[in-house]
Design a protein around this motif. Structure first.
Motif, PDB file in Angstrom:
ATOM      1  N   ARG A 118       0.848  -1.209   0.000  1.00 15.66           N
ATOM      2  CA  ARG A 118       0.000   0.000   0.000  1.00 15.66           C
ATOM      3  C   ARG A 118       0.872   1.245   0.000  1.00 15.66           C
ATOM      4  NH1 ARG A 118      -3.062  -2.995   3.622  1.00 15.66           N
ATOM      5  NH2 ARG A 118      -2.149  -1.963   5.409  1.00 15.66           N
ATOM      6  N   THR A 123      -1.156  -1.219  -4.608  1.00 20.57           N
ATOM      7  CA  THR A 123      -2.508  -1.755  -4.493  1.00 20.57           C
ATOM      8  C   THR A 123      -3.545  -0.699  -4.839  1.00 20.57           C
ATOM      9  OG1 THR A 123      -2.646  -1.230  -2.149  1.00 20.57           O
ATOM     10  CG2 THR A 123      -1.880  -3.452  -2.739  1.00 20.57           C
ATOM     11  N   GLU A 124      -3.116   0.441  -5.311  1.00 27.65           N
ATOM     12  CA  GLU A 124      -4.063   1.469  -5.731  1.00 27.65           C
ATOM     13  C   GLU A 124      -4.811   0.979  -6.950  1.00 27.65           C
ATOM     14  OE1 GLU A 124      -4.708   4.415  -4.203  1.00 27.65           O
ATOM     15  OE2 GLU A 124      -3.350   3.693  -2.650  1.00 27.65           O
TER      16      GLU A 124
END
Length: 132
Positions: A118, A123-124
């Motif tokens: 993150r 993980t966007e």
């Protein structure tokens, strides 16, 4: 990864420290909130693991103070306090994750990896620009 562990229970601290060091991490341990806050402000860390119920200064206060001075490294609460309100309070005050004791080291390490992803922005969600 350099990790700050703020944990007053000697057995838990030894278990976490040993397990993380076996996987190549550097771990600094503080047995109370005041020492943890001092270390967090005087050293560079990639992650802090903080117990909520600490002597000298509780974990919520430690996290609140760190976030008030714009400390950016991820913080994971590790706590016996397992109620929904307690978990939400910890996250709302600035923790990035919350793991309830008893726990398995494998889950702690998985949460650390997820936090690192993150932080790196991997993980966007990727939004389509409408061009396919």
């Amino acid at each position: 990864m350099r990790i700050l562990l703020i944990e007053d229970d000697p057995e838990t601290a030894a278990y976490v420290t040993r397990g993380l060091r076996e996987h190549g991490h550097t771990v600094d341990h503080a047995p109370d909130g005041r020492e943890g806050l001092f270390l967090a402000g005087s050293e560079k860390y990639d992650l802090a693991i903080v117990d909520r119920m600490l002597p000298e200064m509780d974990g919520l206060t430690v996290v609140k103070m760190l976030r008030s001075v714009d400390v950016k490294f991820p913080i994971l609460f590790l706590s016996n306090l397992s109620g929904l309100d307690e978990r939400v309070e910890g996250l709302d005050l600035g923790a990035d994750d919350y793991l309830v004791k008893p726990f398995e080291l494998a889950e702690l390490k998985a949460r650390m990896r997820a936090g690192a992803r993150r932080r790196a922005g991997r993980t966007e969600p990727r939004l389509s620009n409408g061009r396919g």
